[in-house]
Design a protein around this motif. Structure first.
Motif, short mmCIF file in Angstrom:
data_model
loop_
_atom_site.label_atom_id
_atom_site.label_comp_id
_atom_site.label_asym_id
_atom_site.label_seq_id
_atom_site.Cartn_x
_atom_site.Cartn_y
_atom_site.Cartn_z
N GLU A 24 48.11 30.42 45.66
CA GLU A 24 48.19 29.66 44.40
C GLU A 24 47.37 30.29 43.29
N THR A 25 46.54 31.26 43.61
CA THR A 25 45.78 31.98 42.59
C THR A 25 46.70 32.75 41.65
N PHE A 26 47.89 33.10 42.12
CA PHE A 26 48.80 33.94 41.34
C PHE A 26 50.00 33.12 40.85
N SER A 27 50.32 33.30 39.58
CA SER A 27 51.49 32.67 38.99
C SER A 27 52.12 33.63 37.99
N ILE A 28 53.31 33.27 37.51
CA ILE A 28 54.02 34.11 36.54
C ILE A 28 54.25 33.30 35.28
N GLU A 29 53.91 33.90 34.15
CA GLU A 29 54.03 33.22 32.86
C GLU A 29 54.47 34.22 31.79
N GLY B 160 42.13 31.61 39.99
CA GLY B 160 41.87 30.77 41.15
C GLY B 160 40.91 31.42 42.11
N PRO B 161 40.78 30.84 43.31
CA PRO B 161 39.84 31.38 44.31
C PRO B 161 40.29 32.73 44.84
N ARG B 162 39.40 33.35 45.59
CA ARG B 162 39.65 34.71 46.08
C ARG B 162 41.02 34.83 46.73
N ALA B 163 41.76 35.86 46.31
CA ALA B 163 43.08 36.14 46.85
C ALA B 163 43.46 37.55 46.46
N THR C 122 49.22 50.90 49.98
CA THR C 122 49.84 50.16 48.89
C THR C 122 48.83 49.77 47.84
N PHE C 123 49.29 48.95 46.88
CA PHE C 123 48.44 48.45 45.81
C PHE C 123 48.21 46.96 46.01
N ALA C 124 47.10 46.45 45.49
CA ALA C 124 46.83 45.01 45.53
C ALA C 124 46.07 44.60 44.28
N LEU C 125 46.49 43.49 43.69
CA LEU C 125 45.78 42.90 42.56
C LEU C 125 44.81 41.87 43.10
N GLN C 126 43.63 41.82 42.52
CA GLN C 126 42.57 40.96 43.05
C GLN C 126 42.37 39.69 42.24
N GLY C 127 42.32 38.57 42.94
CA GLY C 127 41.77 37.34 42.40
C GLY C 127 40.36 37.22 42.94
N HIS C 128 39.37 37.28 42.08
CA HIS C 128 37.98 37.41 42.55
C HIS C 128 37.30 36.08 42.81
N ASP C 129 37.49 35.13 41.88
CA ASP C 129 36.81 33.84 42.01
C ASP C 129 37.46 32.84 41.05
N PRO C 130 37.18 31.52 41.20
CA PRO C 130 37.88 30.51 40.39
C PRO C 130 37.62 30.60 38.89
N ASP C 131 36.56 31.30 38.48
CA ASP C 131 36.24 31.40 37.05
C ASP C 131 36.75 32.68 36.41
N SER C 132 37.49 33.48 37.16
CA SER C 132 38.00 34.75 36.64
C SER C 132 39.49 34.65 36.37
N LYS C 133 39.86 34.76 35.09
CA LYS C 133 41.28 34.70 34.70
C LYS C 133 41.68 36.04 34.08
N VAL C 134 42.74 36.63 34.63
CA VAL C 134 43.18 37.95 34.21
C VAL C 134 44.71 37.97 34.17
N TYR C 135 45.27 38.71 33.21
CA TYR C 135 46.71 38.86 33.07
C TYR C 135 47.11 40.31 33.34
N PHE C 136 48.26 40.48 34.03
CA PHE C 136 48.83 41.80 34.29
C PHE C 136 50.29 41.81 33.86
#
Length: 208
Positions: free
Chosen positions: A47-52, A60-63, A186-200
């Motif tokens: 759930e840390t990852f979504s598309i917009e 979201g939390p680590r993922a 392979t490659f992986a995008l990181q969700g680090h913690d619930p306070d970190s919001k990043v767009y790719f």
């Protein structure tokens, strides 16, 4: 007569240059379709990852979101990888490469290209080869898009921000860091913690 030959030469040069540029552009392969997570697998907290609006939102939390698609059978050796990135204030993230899918925890294989423009608890800033060749200078502000380029060729890693080289690292032949080394993967995008919001967005690769 000389003028005619000169014009012909210039025309041929222009055509060859244009053909080369088109060929270079065609070499890029998109890894994200802007609409779905087809060819990607999220681990630990999906759930840390979504598309917009054509972007991957990490919030979201680590993922970790691993590419598992058909390009190179998601097992890259030498490559150039690019992504457009925007960080929100106090965000920490990263792009892992030469890594492998795992269900939880920080990826145990490969290296991480750090993304951190204002997360002060960690001094390692954007474009570091995390904990290996660290950049401590802020390379780009939050709330603005920048392009990160990761190039791996042999034992050589180059990480750029907007075409400016930030980190230039060559892995020693006698390095001993277990699975945190160059191999393939392979490659992986990181969700680090619930306070970190990043767009790719515009995630693409050029195998070498």
């Amino acid at each position: 007569m000389m003028k005619i030959f000169s014009h012909i030469f210039l025309l041929i040069t222009l055509l060859l240059t244009t053909a080369h540029a088109q060929s270079s552009d065609d070499d890029w392969i998109s890894l994200f379709d802007g609409q779905t997570f087809n060819n990607w697998s999220a681990a630990e907290n999906p759930e840390t990852f979504s598309i917009e609006d054509g972007m991957i939102v990490v919030d979201g939390p680590r993922a970790h979101l691993f590419y598992n698609g058909p390009v190179e059978n998601h097992n890259f050796d030498d490559f150039v990888f690019k992504a457009d990135i925007m960080t929100m204030e106090n965000a920490n993230s990263g792009i892992f490469f030469h890594t492998q899918y795992q269900e939880e925890g920080w990826p145990a294989h490969g290296y991480e290209a750090q993304i951190n423009n204002s997360y002060d608890p960690d001094p390692r800033r954007t474009a570091s080869v995390y904990n290996v060749d660290d950049n401590t200078e802020i390379t780009f502000p939050d709330n603005e898009w920048f392009t990160m380029t990761i190039r791996v060729e042999g034992q050589h890693i180059t990480i750029m921000v907007n075409d400016e080289v930030i980190t230039d690292y060559t892995e020693p032949g006698d390095v001993d860091r277990g699975t945190n080394v160059l191999s393939s993967g392979t490659f992986a995008l990181q969700g680090h913690d619930p306070d970190s919001k990043v767009y790719f967005k515009n995630i693409r690769v050029k195998p070498l």
